[in-house]
Design a protein around this motif. Structure first.
Motif, PDB file in Angstrom:
ATOM      1  N   GLU A 126       0.833  -1.205   0.000  1.00  0.00           N
ATOM      2  CA  GLU A 126       0.000   0.000   0.000  1.00  0.00           C
ATOM      3  C   GLU A 126       0.868   1.255   0.000  1.00  0.00           C
ATOM      4  N   THR A 127       1.960   1.230   0.746  1.00  0.00           N
ATOM      5  CA  THR A 127       2.882   2.371   0.759  1.00  0.00           C
ATOM      6  C   THR A 127       3.445   2.633  -0.629  1.00  0.00           C
ATOM      7  N   ALA A 128       3.917   1.584  -1.279  1.00  0.00           N
ATOM      8  CA  ALA A 128       4.494   1.731  -2.616  1.00  0.00           C
ATOM      9  C   ALA A 128       3.450   2.209  -3.623  1.00  0.00           C
ATOM     10  N   ARG A 129       2.225   1.707  -3.504  1.00  0.00           N
ATOM     11  CA  ARG A 129       1.164   2.106  -4.438  1.00  0.00           C
ATOM     12  C   ARG A 129       0.808   3.590  -4.285  1.00  0.00           C
ATOM     13  N   LEU A 130       0.682   4.038  -3.039  1.00  0.00           N
ATOM     14  CA  LEU A 130       0.341   5.451  -2.808  1.00  0.00           C
ATOM     15  C   LEU A 130       1.475   6.380  -3.252  1.00  0.00           C
ATOM     16  N   TYR A 132       3.392   5.783  -5.682  1.00  0.00           N
ATOM     17  CA  TYR A 132       3.306   5.769  -7.145  1.00  0.00           C
ATOM     18  C   TYR A 132       2.192   6.699  -7.622  1.00  0.00           C
ATOM     19  N   ILE A 133       1.059   6.690  -6.910  1.00  0.00           N
ATOM     20  CA  ILE A 133      -0.112   7.479  -7.325  1.00  0.00           C
ATOM     21  C   ILE A 133       0.101   8.973  -7.115  1.00  0.00           C
ATOM     22  N   LEU A 134       0.780   9.341  -6.036  1.00  0.00           N
ATOM     23  CA  LEU A 134       0.872  10.745  -5.622  1.00  0.00           C
ATOM     24  C   LEU A 134       1.264  11.709  -6.738  1.00  0.00           C
ATOM     25  N   PRO A 135       2.349  11.472  -7.491  1.00  0.00           N
ATOM     26  CA  PRO A 135       2.713  12.430  -8.552  1.00  0.00           C
ATOM     27  C   PRO A 135       1.798  12.368  -9.764  1.00  0.00           C
ATOM     28  N   ARG A 136       0.867  11.421  -9.791  1.00  0.00           N
ATOM     29  CA  ARG A 136      -0.011  11.243 -10.953  1.00  0.00           C
ATOM     30  C   ARG A 136      -1.421  11.771 -10.715  1.00  0.00           C
ATOM     31  N   LEU A 137      -1.599  12.516  -9.633  1.00  0.00           N
ATOM     32  CA  LEU A 137      -2.926  13.037  -9.325  1.00  0.00           C
ATOM     33  C   LEU A 137      -3.374  14.107 -10.307  1.00  0.00           C
ATOM     34  N   VAL A 138      -2.437  14.981 -10.684  1.00  0.00           N
ATOM     35  CA  VAL A 138      -2.788  16.106 -11.562  1.00  0.00           C
ATOM     36  C   VAL A 138      -3.303  15.579 -12.897  1.00  0.00           C
ATOM     37  N   GLY A 139      -4.446  16.050 -13.300  1.00  0.00           N
ATOM     38  CA  GLY A 139      -5.011  15.666 -14.589  1.00  0.00           C
ATOM     39  C   GLY A 139      -5.828  14.396 -14.568  1.00  0.00           C
ATOM     40  N   MET A 140      -5.963  13.776 -13.393  1.00  0.00           N
ATOM     41  CA  MET A 140      -6.726  12.523 -13.319  1.00  0.00           C
ATOM     42  C   MET A 140      -8.225  12.781 -13.320  1.00  0.00           C
ATOM     43  N   ARG A 141      -8.607  13.994 -13.027  1.00  0.00           N
ATOM     44  CA  ARG A 141     -10.045  14.293 -12.928  1.00  0.00           C
ATOM     45  C   ARG A 141     -10.433  15.318 -13.997  1.00  0.00           C
ATOM     46  N   GLU A 142     -10.693  14.839 -15.189  1.00  0.00           N
ATOM     47  CA  GLU A 142     -10.995  15.736 -16.307  1.00  0.00           C
ATOM     48  C   GLU A 142     -12.310  16.485 -16.103  1.00  0.00           C
ATOM     49  N   LEU A 170      -7.958  18.147  -5.727  1.00  0.00           N
ATOM     50  CA  LEU A 170      -6.618  17.579  -5.861  1.00  0.00           C
ATOM     51  C   LEU A 170      -5.793  17.796  -4.599  1.00  0.00           C
ATOM     52  N   GLU A 171      -5.914  18.968  -4.013  1.00  0.00           N
ATOM     53  CA  GLU A 171      -5.168  19.251  -2.785  1.00  0.00           C
ATOM     54  C   GLU A 171      -5.641  18.348  -1.642  1.00  0.00           C
ATOM     55  N   LEU A 172      -6.960  18.144  -1.575  1.00  0.00           N
ATOM     56  CA  LEU A 172      -7.494  17.248  -0.548  1.00  0.00           C
ATOM     57  C   LEU A 172      -6.991  15.825  -0.744  1.00  0.00           C
ATOM     58  N   ASP A 173      -7.022  15.379  -2.010  1.00  0.00           N
ATOM     59  CA  ASP A 173      -6.533  14.031  -2.312  1.00  0.00           C
ATOM     60  C   ASP A 173      -5.061  13.892  -1.928  1.00  0.00           C
ATOM     61  N   ARG A 174      -4.275  14.918  -2.287  1.00  0.00           N
ATOM     62  CA  ARG A 174      -2.843  14.868  -1.994  1.00  0.00           C
ATOM     63  C   ARG A 174      -2.596  14.815  -0.494  1.00  0.00           C
ATOM     64  N   ARG A 175      -3.342  15.630   0.251  1.00  0.00           N
ATOM     65  CA  ARG A 175      -3.166  15.632   1.712  1.00  0.00           C
ATOM     66  C   ARG A 175      -3.564  14.275   2.308  1.00  0.00           C
ATOM     67  N   LYS A 176      -4.669  13.719   1.802  1.00  0.00           N
ATOM     68  CA  LYS A 176      -5.115  12.412   2.309  1.00  0.00           C
ATOM     69  C   LYS A 176      -4.068  11.336   2.047  1.00  0.00           C
ATOM     70  N   ILE A 177      -3.522  11.350   0.839  1.00  0.00           N
ATOM     71  CA  ILE A 177      -2.515  10.336   0.483  1.00  0.00           C
ATOM     72  C   ILE A 177      -1.247  10.522   1.315  1.00  0.00           C
TER      73      ILE A 177
END
Length: 437
Positions: A126-130, A132-142, A170-177
């Motif tokens: 789970e640590t490795a997955r999160l 991996y996801i963190l820098p890919r948040l931008v642009g995920m929500r068209e 996006l900021e909320l998602d980033r903070r949560k992650i």
């Protein structure tokens, strides 16, 4: 997600050959094996030869159209690329292909998530997955709105409340992650402390530590189980053994106690026990985040007195796989640890007269129980090379010393005499200097 939903997924594989890889076809074959290990049905493969990577789409823009059309024809539900994609490449490809896009890193993470069984493995994945996801948040929500303008506050100044829903989300998602990653690291530190306590207890016992390492599916778990069947203190503690990539993620440590039984049993000499650790397999392009997340588990490798490098000798690319393993060991700061090379599955390469030994190399077939005794003997010979033979008498009021040598040395002879317990032992050089003067 249910297993049947995962196993029903049809995937289209895409590879880009820039000429930098020594064997591009092998890399694609390995990607296919990884996809199947993740429970995916490979419905097609597309490759492209191009001198350099396209910064926007990884592959050429014309090839993107071809991939989209072929994905429709073979009814692919996702597209998997044979290399790490940048966040922008993944975003652009997803927009053009209208399908979920995965890269090699994402695929390996999926496999690790499927295989994780223990609490530690699940936390590490789970640590490795999160991460991996963190820098890919931008642009995920068209569908989210853009950031708002600067008007609305007194004096024409911008207001925080004027931000668009997109940026806020996006900021909320980033903070949560980031918060979740912090929590996971704390939990992993607790698990790591428990593992470290167990490791310290093994260190205090003076019993040598040996780690099985190698490319995934080379046969490490098979060797471990056959060692347990012959010499294990608890023969029921077998580890998962399966002919697939990354069948097990957990590092399992077992005590192996060769116990005599004839001159032909090389490993039997003098009852020389050792701890044997079966570690997670390595693979080419293993994501750095996974190596980092599994670092506490792989500490068993760094702390080993001896490494047994298990090689699938039947694989025509075994030399390349050996190089990958050596590079990974260097990254773990374990490159200088003494080692034995066990060329496993040698029977499948039609090699005769197995097992064969040469210096610190052995050709064997673990699944046929061929070479297990010889390998155990080689291990014992290596890890007990610093042992010395001594004779001494222990006064009766120092019974703890007798108990210590009974547990941590090979007692060759023992007599109860008037002045105390006379012993002849083969022990660690440090113990001899401490107790046998």
């Amino acid at each position: 997600m249910k297993d049947e939903e995962i196993f029903d997924t049809k995937a289209l594989l895409v590879g880009l050959d820039t000429g930098e890889e020594s064997d591009f076809e092998h890399s694609m074959d390995e990607l296919k094996s990884l996809a199947e290990a993740a429970g995916k049905q490979v419905s097609g493969i597309i490759t492209q030869r191009m001198e350099q990577v396209n910064n926007a789409f990884y592959i050429g823009t014309g090839k993107v159209e071809e991939v989209r059309e072929y994905a429709l024809q073979c009814e692919a539900e996702e597209v998997i690329f044979d290399n790490a994609l940048t966040p922008s490449q993944m975003r652009n490809l997803g927009r053009e292909l209208k399908l979920p896009v995965l890269d090699r890193t994402n695929l390996i993470l999926d496999i690790f998530a499927l295989r994780a069984r223990t609490r530690e493995a699940k936390l590490q994945v789970e640590t490795a997955r999160l991460q991996y996801i963190l820098p890919r948040l931008v642009g995920m929500r068209e569908n989210l709105s853009r950031q708002g303008g600067s008007g609305g506050a007194a004096g024409g100044r911008g207001s925080v409340s004027n931000r668009g829903a997109g940026e806020t989300k996006l900021e909320l998602d980033r903070r949560k992650i980031e918060h979740r990653i912090s929590e996971l690291k704390k939990e992993l530190e607790e698990v790591s402390r428990t593992r470290e306590t167990m490791r310290k207890k093994r260190n205090q016992s003076r019993i040598p530590k040996v780690a099985l390492v190698g490319y995934t599916n080379a046969g490490k778990s098979t060797i471990m189980n056959h060692m347990l069947a012959k010499y294990g203190e608890n023969k029921e503690k077998i580890v998962l053994e399966k002919d697939m990539l990354f069948a097990t993620l957990d590092t399992n440590v077992r005590c192996i106690c060769p116990d005599g039984g004839g001159a032909e049993k090389v490993a039997a000499a003098d009852n020389r026990p050792f701890f044997l650790a079966d570690t997670v397999g390595f693979i080419d392009k293993l994501p750095h985040g996974l190596v980092k997340a599994f670092r506490s588990t792989l500490e068993e490798v760094r702390c080993a007195d001896l490494i047994v490098h298990v090689v699938d000798f039947s694989d025509e690319h075994y030399k390349q796989q050996m190089e990958v393993t050596e590079e990974t060991l260097k990254s773990l700061e374990a490159g200088d640890i003494p080692r034995i090379v066990a060329y496993n599955k040698a029977d499948k390469s039609r090699m005769q007269d197995l097992p064969r030994k040469k210096d610190r190399q052995i050709y064997m077939a673990a699944s046929l129980d061929c070479g297990i005794e010889e390998l155990a003997g080689m291990i014992a010979e290596c890890v007990y090379a610093d042992r010395v033979e001594r004779e001494f008498t222990v006064p009766y009021d120092r019974g703890n010393v007798v108990s210590y040598f009974m547990e941590n040395a090979t007692v060759l002879a023992q007599e109860y005499r008037e002045e105390g317990v006379w012993m002849r032992v083969r022990c660690h050089k440090g113990d001899a200097e401490k107790y046998c003067m």
